[in-house]
Structures are given as C-alpha cells and as structure tokens.
Write an enzyme that holds these catalytic residues in place. Structure first.
Site, short mmCIF file in Angstrom:
data_model
loop_
_atom_site.label_atom_id
_atom_site.label_comp_id
_atom_site.label_asym_id
_atom_site.label_seq_id
_atom_site.Cartn_x
_atom_site.Cartn_y
_atom_site.Cartn_z
N LYS A 158 0.88 -1.18 0.00
CA LYS A 158 0.00 0.00 0.00
C LYS A 158 0.92 1.22 0.00
CE LYS A 158 -2.03 2.98 1.91
NZ LYS A 158 -1.80 4.38 1.50
N GLY A 213 5.98 5.03 8.79
CA GLY A 213 5.16 6.23 8.75
C GLY A 213 5.17 6.91 10.10
N SER A 214 4.12 7.63 10.39
CA SER A 214 4.09 8.43 11.61
C SER A 214 3.80 7.56 12.84
CB SER A 214 3.02 9.51 11.48
OG SER A 214 1.77 8.90 11.27
N THR A 215 4.17 8.07 14.00
CA THR A 215 3.95 7.34 15.25
C THR A 215 2.45 7.17 15.51
OG1 THR A 215 6.06 8.04 16.13
CG2 THR A 215 4.40 7.43 17.75
N ASP A 216 1.65 8.19 15.19
CA ASP A 216 0.20 8.08 15.44
C ASP A 216 -0.41 6.95 14.63
OD1 ASP A 216 0.34 10.14 17.17
OD2 ASP A 216 -0.49 11.65 15.80
N VAL A 217 -0.04 6.87 13.35
CA VAL A 217 -0.62 5.80 12.51
C VAL A 217 -0.02 4.45 12.92
CG1 VAL A 217 -0.93 4.94 10.16
CG2 VAL A 217 -1.19 7.38 10.62
N GLY A 218 1.24 4.43 13.32
CA GLY A 218 1.84 3.18 13.80
C GLY A 218 1.03 2.58 14.94
N GLU A 255 8.41 1.35 11.76
CA GLU A 255 9.49 2.34 11.62
C GLU A 255 8.81 3.70 11.65
OE1 GLU A 255 12.57 1.46 11.38
OE2 GLU A 255 12.45 -0.63 10.77
N CYS A 281 13.02 10.90 8.10
CA CYS A 281 12.67 10.50 9.47
C CYS A 281 13.82 10.72 10.44
CB CYS A 281 12.22 9.04 9.48
SG CYS A 281 13.37 7.96 8.66
N GLU A 306 7.90 16.26 15.84
CA GLU A 306 8.52 16.03 14.54
C GLU A 306 7.84 16.95 13.52
OE1 GLU A 306 7.67 12.38 12.36
OE2 GLU A 306 9.81 12.24 11.91
P1 NAD Z 1 1.60 8.46 7.72
O1 NAD Z 1 1.72 7.67 8.94
O2 NAD Z 1 0.53 9.47 7.63
O3 NAD Z 1 1.40 7.52 6.45
C1 NAD Z 1 2.26 6.42 6.20
C2 NAD Z 1 1.48 5.37 5.46
O4 NAD Z 1 0.45 4.91 6.32
C3 NAD Z 1 0.78 5.85 4.19
O5 NAD Z 1 0.84 4.83 3.22
C4 NAD Z 1 -0.64 6.06 4.65
O6 NAD Z 1 -1.60 5.94 3.62
C5 NAD Z 1 -0.79 4.93 5.65
N1 NAD Z 1 -1.86 5.15 6.62
C6 NAD Z 1 -2.40 6.32 7.05
N2 NAD Z 1 -3.40 6.09 7.92
C7 NAD Z 1 -3.50 4.75 8.06
C8 NAD Z 1 -4.32 3.89 8.83
N3 NAD Z 1 -5.29 4.37 9.62
N4 NAD Z 1 -4.13 2.56 8.74
C9 NAD Z 1 -3.17 2.04 7.96
N5 NAD Z 1 -2.37 2.80 7.18
C10 NAD Z 1 -2.52 4.14 7.24
O7 NAD Z 1 3.03 9.07 7.54
P2 NAD Z 1 3.56 9.91 6.32
O8 NAD Z 1 3.03 11.27 6.46
O9 NAD Z 1 3.33 9.18 5.06
O10 NAD Z 1 5.15 9.85 6.56
C11 NAD Z 1 5.76 10.67 7.45
C12 NAD Z 1 6.10 9.94 8.71
O11 NAD Z 1 6.79 8.73 8.44
C13 NAD Z 1 7.01 10.72 9.60
O12 NAD Z 1 6.57 10.63 10.91
C14 NAD Z 1 8.36 10.03 9.46
O13 NAD Z 1 9.23 10.18 10.50
C15 NAD Z 1 7.95 8.63 9.24
N6 NAD Z 1 9.00 7.89 8.55
C16 NAD Z 1 9.73 7.00 9.29
C17 NAD Z 1 10.76 6.29 8.70
C18 NAD Z 1 11.55 5.29 9.50
O14 NAD Z 1 12.21 4.47 8.92
N7 NAD Z 1 11.50 5.32 10.80
C19 NAD Z 1 11.04 6.47 7.36
C20 NAD Z 1 10.29 7.38 6.63
C21 NAD Z 1 9.25 8.08 7.25
#
Ligand code: NAD
Length: 502
Positions: free
Chosen positions: A193, A246-251, A269, A303, A400
């Site tokens: 995705k 992705g972001s900590t909140d979505v994680g 991550e 990140c 962040e």
């Molecule tokens: P995001 O969490 O908004 O989105 C990341 C992915 O998650 C996207 O594909 C998005 O569509 C999906 N997503 C969103 N809501 C979801 C849900 N409810 N359920 C499942 N999937 C969902 O983050 P972003 O804005 O795309 O990326 C930025 C963030 O990612 C920053 O916080 C950054 O630090 C982090 N990041 C971390 C690393 C790492 O390796 N630690 C690398 C790159 C980015």
C-alpha cells in the site's frame, strides 16, 4: 522568493515522465478498483494534478490478499530454490537500474524529490538493496541446537507468509525496496500500500518485477488512502505480518488493528526528533555543513533529520553565524533543476503544517535566525529555516516537523548534552561531532537511538540495521535483521538412541 531561492516551476529542465501505470496491480494485472473510483495525485512543484490513479479500498485489498495467499500457499515463489529467487531478484535490480531515469522522474513529480539525487542515490540504492537481499536468498538456514537431554534438534527458517507493506511518501522507491527486497528473498508474498501522495513509482516497480520474472500474485499493489486501503491491510485476517513505515500516530493504529484482528506480527518504523550534538572541539565549518545537511536533505522530510542541533557553548555563536551564511547556499527551487538543493514539500497539507510550526516557534520566543517563509506563489516551497535560543519544552523542539526547520540549542557539559539529547519520546537517530574519542564513545553509548553517526550524518548502508528505540518504533529494516523479521523460526526435535523420550 527568498535570496537563496530560484524556484522556477514554469521552466522544464528535463522531459517530464510519461505516466504508464495508474491502476491497481493485482495477480499480475493492472486493474481498475472494484468501485471504479480514482483519486488525484498532485505535483508539489505546481499544486497541479499529474494524473488520476485507481483508488483501492477494502474489496480491492481482499482481492490482492487472495492473490498473495494463493501465491504463498500453492505458488512457486516460496518453494523455489533460493538461488532461483536470487536470479530473479538480480534481474529485477538490473531493470531498476535500466529504468532509473523514469523512476527518478516519477518520484520527482510525485514527491518533489531532487531528480539529481534520485538518479544518483535513491534509485541506484534501491537496486542495490534488491541485490543485497538477493545475495541472501540462497543462504537462509537455521541452526543445529545443542540440547541438554538426549534429543537432536535443529531450527528451520520459513517465510512468514503474506506480508502487508505500508509505505510512506518521503522515499517512495527507497522505502519500498527496504521492505519488498528482504520479504521477497525470504519467500513471502505481499500486498503493497503506497502512500496516497506517491503511488506512481510503486506501480512502475511492480511492472519491472513482473518483467524480471516474479510470478503473478507475489507482488500486489493497492493504491489508496490510509484510513481505507491502509486500514484494510492492517485489519486483514489473512495477512500474516504488517511492515509499516510512517508516523507514530498511525503506527499506533496499525498495532491496534493487528491486536483486534488476527494478532499478526507488526514492525513499525516511525518518526523521530533526532539530535546532532556538536562539541567545542569540532571543526565549526564542517559541523555547520553537517547540521544543514542533516535537516535540509530531502527538504527535511527525512525520518532521521537532525532537527535538534545541540551546540556546546564555546563554539555556539560562531556556529550560528556559519549556519546563517551557509543556509543561503541551499537553493530552493524546481527539483529538476540541477542547481537546486531543496525542492517543494510533498503536499499542501505538509507545507501548511511546517509553516504552522514556524509560527509556533516565533510565538514561543525562539529567535528566527534565517528563513521562515514560503518561496514563490506556486507549489509548496519553504525557505531553509533555522531557529536559535530554542528551549527543550518548545513545540519546535518536541514535535517532529518533517520539514526544513532546525532548532539550535546551547549546552555546557557532556552530561547535559546526553540528558537533553535523550529528552524526547523518540529514539531514531543521533549525530555526534567531536575529535575526542572518549566523548564520542561515551555519548554514542548513552543516547537511546537506533542509529548513531559520529562525524557524519545520514551515512546509510544495506548492511546496517535501521530502526528506532522508544516511540520511533521497533523491528529493524536492512541488514540481516531486516530479513529475519520476514521469517518464522521452527524447532524440529528428534529423540536420539536410548533417549528417555523414545
Ligand atoms: P503516515 O503515517 O501518515 O502515512 C504512512 C502510510 O500509512 C501511508 O501509506 C498512509 O496511507 C498509511 N496510513 C495512514 N493512515 C493509516 C491507517 N489508519 N491505517 C493504515 N495505514 C494508514 O506518515 P507519512 O506522512 O506518510 O510519513 C511521514 C512519517 O513517516 C514521519 O513521521 C516520518 O518520521 C515517518 N517515517 C519514518 C521512517 C523510518 O524508517 N522510521 C522512514 C520514513 C518516514
């Protein structure tokens, strides 16, 4: 436009990419979504629509999982000799190199990434990641165990099954390769995705994987939004593992979904607020360059960005002066222009978010040393921005921002530097600048973060496991750890002659 800026989104420096793939990729075919819906993907250089792509949702994820499940349960991929998977993955890597220009262009129009970087770094590195794990595909083996009773036993490493990969937008090809390459090598099948902001290169890569000989159903791509397609992946009962960046909140949501569905394993991550700690003995000129690189690389959408720069009091003022001078040379503009060092933020939402944080910084009493404004009147460009006199409890020091905004803070002693470097909920990375080996050793062991760079920043390699401590997540990408997370360990036990177990 700012003094250091020549954003010229009107001008075209290279021929724009032809958009070939806009549908979903399921079971080896490009298909429309079940609903027939599509969504726009936007060029951050202009804010204009590049194209519309198929919008996947739960039904599409179901179809993709069915294909991946069949490919895993009955298909050839998990059963191929490792050397065959290796051959196909090597071919895939060669095709990525051959199509580097096209892939780099897609990430430039979709994410605003520098084309020069894409062609020189992102795409070749993605190919290398496939080669790195291809090299491991025929060397996957367990251990012979030394049991304490009359038993003979060994472990088998087996692919974890169907994997859901949820990818962010900041390194569309790079992040995909971090996840897809090791899971392919392990013998898994998958549903990818991509981020809704950057679906184009993932579809192109799926096409290249098919050309390389990856069997149908092994790689499936479902474009769509997080709350719909992403959530469907994380809740799916027939996905065995979700690998999320992705972001900590979505994680947190992904983890909850796993807990509420089939207890699939999850690796996360997540975000960061990484410190770069510069000591009095540093070469001030080099330290300033490193600090700017750490935060401005990929327009701060990294990140591991060194968003908190802690400077020892003896060189603080001199370093601040250098930062101001040198920030001027971070030219902001069209990411296709070879002279530009900083392109636009990925989308309007991110652009507005960064500008809002800059306003918070001013309101909370930090000193705006340089930057702070948007650049031009089209697209999502922001000046390289440096705040000084930042206090640990200010929002710009805690959250962040994910943009080109540096917070400079002054410290006196090593102990204070360590305490303040660790004064964050995150733990993704940190940098240390010093010529003193004792300081470097002490501080590197004391900072709770997954990657420490001494006298460098962002130095990455396929061999170095990458991932966070604390709320930056858990489970490593890259290195052999990045492969093992896609495998189960099975213990096989047999009684030996005269064993009481017989
Ligand atoms: P995001 O969490 O908004 O989105 C990341 C992915 O998650 C996207 O594909 C998005 O569509 C999906 N997503 C969103 N809501 C979801 C849900 N409810 N359920 C499942 N999937 C969902 O983050 P972003 O804005 O795309 O990326 C930025 C963030 O990612 C920053 O916080 C950054 O630090 C982090 N990041 C971390 C690393 C790492 O390796 N630690 C690398 C790159 C980015």
């Amino acid at each position: 436009m700012g003094a250091n800026s020549n954003a010229s989104s009107e001008e075209s420096f290279v021929k724009l990419p032809t958009i070939k793939f806009t549908k979903l990729f399921i079971n080896g075919e490009f298909v429309d979504s079940v609903s027939g819906k599509t969504f726009e993907t936007i060029d951050p250089r202009t804010g204009e629509v590049i194209t519309r792509v198929a919008e996947g949702d739960k039904e599409d994820v179901d179809l993709a999982v069915k294909a991946a499940r069949a490919a895993f349960d009955h298909g050839t991929w998990p059963r191929l000799p490792g050397i065959e998977r290796r051959r196909i993955m090597m071919k895939f890597a060669d095709l990525i190199d051959e199509h580097a220009e096209e892939l780099a262009k897609l990430d430039t129009v979709d994410a605003g990434k520098l084309f020069s970087m894409g062609i020189a770094i992102d795409i070749p590195q993605a190919a290398q990641t496939f080669r790195y794990y291809a090299g491991a595909a025929d060397k996957i083996h367990g251990n012979v165990l030394k049991m304490s009773t009359e038993l003979q036993a060994y472990t088998l490493l087996e692919p974890v099954g169907v994997v859901g990969h949820i990818i962010p937008w900041n390194f569309p090809c790079g992040m995909l390769s971090f996840k897809v390459a090791p899971s392919l090598a392990a013998g898994c099948t998958m549903v990818i995705k991509p981020a809704e902001q950057t679906p184009l290169s993932a579809l192109y890569l799926a096409h290249l994987a098919q050309l390389a000989g990856v069997p149908d159903g092994v790689i499936n791509v479902v474009n769509g939004f997080g709350e719909t397609a992403g959530a469907a992946v994380s809740y799916h009962m027939d996905i065995d593992k979700v690998s999320f960046t992705g972001s900590t909140d979505v994680g947190r949501l992904v983890m909850q979904a796993a807990a509420k569905s089939n207890l699939k394993s999850v690796s996360l991550e997540l975000g960061g607020k990484s410190p770069l700690v510069i000591f009095d003995d540093a070469d001030v000129d080099k330290a300033a360059d490193l600090a700017l690189l750490g935060i401005l690389f990929n327009k701060g959408e990294t990140c591991v960005a060194s968003s908190r720069v802690l400077v020892q009091e003896g060189i603080h003022d001199e370093l601040v002066k250098k930062l101001k001078e040198k920030a001027k040379y971070w030219t902001v503009g069209d990411p296709f222009d070879p002279n530009v060092r900083q392109g636009p933020q990925v989308c309007r939402q991110q652009f507005e978010r960064v500008l809002t944080y800059i306003e918070h910084g001013k309101r909370e009493g930090a000193t705006l040393l340089t930057g702070g404004k948007p650049v031009g009147n089209k697209g999502y460009y922001i000046e390289p921005t440096v705040f000084t006199d930042v206090k640990d409890d200010m929002m710009i020091a805690k959250d962040e921002i994910f943009g080109p905004v540096m917070s400079v803070m002054k410290f006196k002693t090593i102990e204070e530097a360590i305490q303040r470097a660790n004064n964050t909920k995150y733990g993704l990375a940190a940098g240390i600048v010093t010529k003193n080996i004792d300081i470097a050793n002490t501080v590197s062991r004391s900072i709770r973060a997954g990657a420490i760079w001494i006298n460098c920043y962002l130095a990455a390699d396929n061999d170095a496991p990458f991932g966070g401590y604390k709320m930056s997540g858990f489970g490593k990408d890259m290195g052999m750890e990045g492969l093992h997370k896609y495998m189960h360990i099975k213990s096989v036990v047999t009684p030996i002659y005269n064993s009481p177990w017989l």
